[in-house]
Motif scaffolding. Sequence first.
Motif, PDB file in Angstrom:
ATOM      1  N   MET A 183      33.122   5.581 -27.592  1.00 20.08           N
ATOM      2  CA  MET A 183      32.009   4.650 -27.778  1.00 20.08           C
ATOM      3  C   MET A 183      32.573   3.235 -27.793  1.00 20.08           C
ATOM      4  N   VAL A 184      31.959   2.347 -27.015  1.00 27.47           N
ATOM      5  CA  VAL A 184      32.458   0.985 -26.842  1.00 27.47           C
ATOM      6  C   VAL A 184      31.332  -0.007 -27.107  1.00 27.47           C
ATOM      7  N   SER A 185      31.637  -1.079 -27.842  1.00 29.73           N
ATOM      8  CA  SER A 185      30.689  -2.168 -28.055  1.00 29.73           C
ATOM      9  C   SER A 185      30.994  -3.275 -27.034  1.00 29.73           C
TER      10      SER A 185
ATOM     11  N   ASN B 116      28.310   4.618 -24.480  1.00 32.27           N
ATOM     12  CA  ASN B 116      28.991   5.905 -24.654  1.00 32.27           C
ATOM     13  C   ASN B 116      29.619   6.274 -23.316  1.00 32.27           C
ATOM     14  N   LEU B 117      30.943   6.126 -23.205  1.00 31.56           N
ATOM     15  CA  LEU B 117      31.611   6.505 -21.959  1.00 31.56           C
ATOM     16  C   LEU B 117      31.617   8.022 -21.786  1.00 31.56           C
TER      17      LEU B 117
ATOM     18  N   LEU C  62      34.894   1.402 -30.434  1.00 33.20           N
ATOM     19  CA  LEU C  62      34.387   1.919 -31.711  1.00 33.20           C
ATOM     20  C   LEU C  62      34.902   3.317 -31.997  1.00 33.20           C
ATOM     21  N   ARG C  63      34.978   4.143 -30.941  1.00 38.12           N
ATOM     22  CA  ARG C  63      35.456   5.518 -31.090  1.00 38.12           C
ATOM     23  C   ARG C  63      36.182   5.887 -29.806  1.00 38.12           C
ATOM     24  N   ALA C  64      37.332   6.538 -29.942  1.00 36.99           N
ATOM     25  CA  ALA C  64      38.127   6.933 -28.776  1.00 36.99           C
ATOM     26  C   ALA C  64      38.852   8.230 -29.092  1.00 36.99           C
TER      27      ALA C  64
ATOM     28  N   ALA D  39      40.887   3.467 -30.815  1.00 39.43           N
ATOM     29  CA  ALA D  39      39.796   3.073 -31.710  1.00 39.43           C
ATOM     30  C   ALA D  39      40.208   1.835 -32.497  1.00 39.43           C
ATOM     31  N   GLY D  40      39.314   0.861 -32.589  1.00 40.11           N
ATOM     32  CA  GLY D  40      39.593  -0.386 -33.297  1.00 40.11           C
ATOM     33  C   GLY D  40      40.144  -1.485 -32.407  1.00 40.11           C
TER      34      GLY D  40
END
Length: 195
Positions: free
Chosen positions: A184-186, A178-179, A91-93, A122-123
């Motif tokens: 952020m990873v789903s 949240n790493l 989701l966010r990197a 991300a994505g």
Amino acid sequence: MARLSLCSPARGICITSHVLFEFRLCVCTEVPPENGPKDDLLIEGCAEFSNMLKSKSFIANRRIYGEKCGLDVKFLVLINAVQAFVDIEILRAPACGLNLNLYAKTSGFSDVIRLYQGIAEAGCRMSSVVAVEIHSYLDLRMEGTLKDDGGVSQKLLSCVWEDSFDSCYHGMVEKVVNLDEATMVSVKITWRTVD
């Protein structure tokens, strides 16, 4: 001993008292010739192993043969298993990307299954299928570090996430992990029975 990791997609087939392997293994060259093939076929075929009648799940080693060579394989036979569809989405990197490793252990066995290894941004999405004994569990482990752009002298941050999921016949579990502050990873696991 050489170890070859299999990449997704992979699939499971339900066959009573037999194990069926369908395989195609290629050697990828980093700089293929312009007019030549990008992959060199190493081994391809289908092998069936019978006499797998046991009342408990087990790990076995067998040799499969192709036209050019043989290949030793290690596989797990699970009794009364369901499928865990593991879907990961970044989701966010960090802008530079993330070196990501995703591992699984199934049904109490200590052997590690590599689900993903590579650069994630991300994505990015990745999917895998893992068999799990019913009334057992699936362990997932995710490790991430910042992608090294070569010559970057900053200290690379390392993040680890682990969790265990109880198996069921049908259902879905979804978590947002949240790493670190920037990642952020789903994680979504969908349970299904083998048709």
